[in-house]
Design an enzyme around this catalytic site. Structure first.
Site, short mmCIF file in Angstrom:
data_model
loop_
_atom_site.label_atom_id
_atom_site.label_comp_id
_atom_site.label_asym_id
_atom_site.label_seq_id
_atom_site.Cartn_x
_atom_site.Cartn_y
_atom_site.Cartn_z
N LEU A 151 -4.19 0.48 -6.66
CA LEU A 151 -3.77 -0.67 -5.85
C LEU A 151 -4.98 -1.54 -5.52
O LEU A 151 -6.13 -1.10 -5.61
CB LEU A 151 -3.10 -0.18 -4.57
CG LEU A 151 -1.89 0.74 -4.78
CD1 LEU A 151 -1.48 1.36 -3.47
CD2 LEU A 151 -0.74 -0.03 -5.39
N ALA A 152 -4.72 -2.77 -5.12
CA ALA A 152 -5.79 -3.71 -4.81
C ALA A 152 -6.72 -3.18 -3.71
O ALA A 152 -7.91 -3.47 -3.72
CB ALA A 152 -5.21 -5.05 -4.39
N CYS A 153 -6.20 -2.37 -2.81
CA CYS A 153 -7.00 -1.83 -1.71
C CYS A 153 -7.93 -0.71 -2.17
O CYS A 153 -8.75 -0.22 -1.40
CB CYS A 153 -6.10 -1.34 -0.59
SG CYS A 153 -5.04 0.06 -1.07
N GLY A 154 -7.76 -0.27 -3.43
CA GLY A 154 -8.59 0.80 -3.96
C GLY A 154 -7.89 2.14 -3.98
O GLY A 154 -8.34 3.07 -4.65
N ASN A 198 0.84 -1.19 0.00
CA ASN A 198 0.00 0.00 0.00
C ASN A 198 0.88 1.25 0.00
O ASN A 198 1.97 1.25 0.57
CB ASN A 198 -0.90 -0.05 1.25
CG ASN A 198 -1.63 1.23 1.50
OD1 ASN A 198 -1.09 2.13 2.14
ND2 ASN A 198 -2.84 1.32 1.00
#
Length: 176
Positions: free
Chosen positions: A152-155, A121
């Site tokens: 990123l995958a977390c948004g 992140n």
């Protein structure tokens, strides 16, 4: 032909390490994969075993068919040791000299070129502790790759994204 040990850690980007392994094998290189326990929660060892055509190492105390101090023998035969992706956790452990699993134990025993391909992140990537740990690894001779920016995958959007697998392969195969 190079002998490459690829450490895979438990970040969402670990599925991209499969592309790295596949590309290296297609180019004729020998790849041994070490997966952390957390990496196995994202991708199974069978994926890397199929792509590398080698048994995947997942733990320190796996039964072996012959007498072999696995972390030492892998470290000795490696021309390059790359950690893809390298999470903040494993970066911190290596920087602190903590060798408590197969990946960290083996990289501590390796005297070859060592490459760290971070992925995390943006806030973690920018954290001063992580930055200090990466600098400590550079000071110890590790090659620390940068990261890409994007979603990123977390948004979140920002730095910390694993570099494209082609760039990682190029870094592994470049001559010193």
């Amino acid at each position: 032909m190079k002998s490459i040990v690829l450490g895979v850690t438990g970040g969402i980007a670990c599925y991209k390490a499969a592309e790295v392994v596949g590309a290296l094998v297609k180019k004729g290189h020998h790849v041994d994969v070490i997966m952390t326990e957390n990496a196995q929660k994202f991708v199974t060892p069978l994926t890397f075993q199929t792509l590398s055509q080698n048994r995947v190492i997942t733990g320190m105390f796996e039964p072996v068919d012959d007498w072999d101090v696995r972390h030492v023998s892998l470290a000795r035969k490696a021309d390059v040791f790359a950690v893809v992706p390298a999470t903040a956790n494993v970066i911190g452990k290596i920087a602190a000299g903590i060798a408590d699993d197969m990946l960290t134990t083996t990289i501590m025993a390796a005297r070859c070129r060592k490459i760290i391909a971070p992925a995390m992140n943006t806030a973690m990537w920018e954290n001063p502790v992580v930055r200090d740990n990466l600098q400590k690894l550079r000071d110890c001779g590790y090659e620390v790759l940068g990261t890409a920016s994007g979603r990123l995958a977390c948004g979140d959007t920002g730095a910390g994204k694993l570099l494209p697998w082609e760039q990682i392969v190029d870094s592994i195969l470049k001559e010193e």
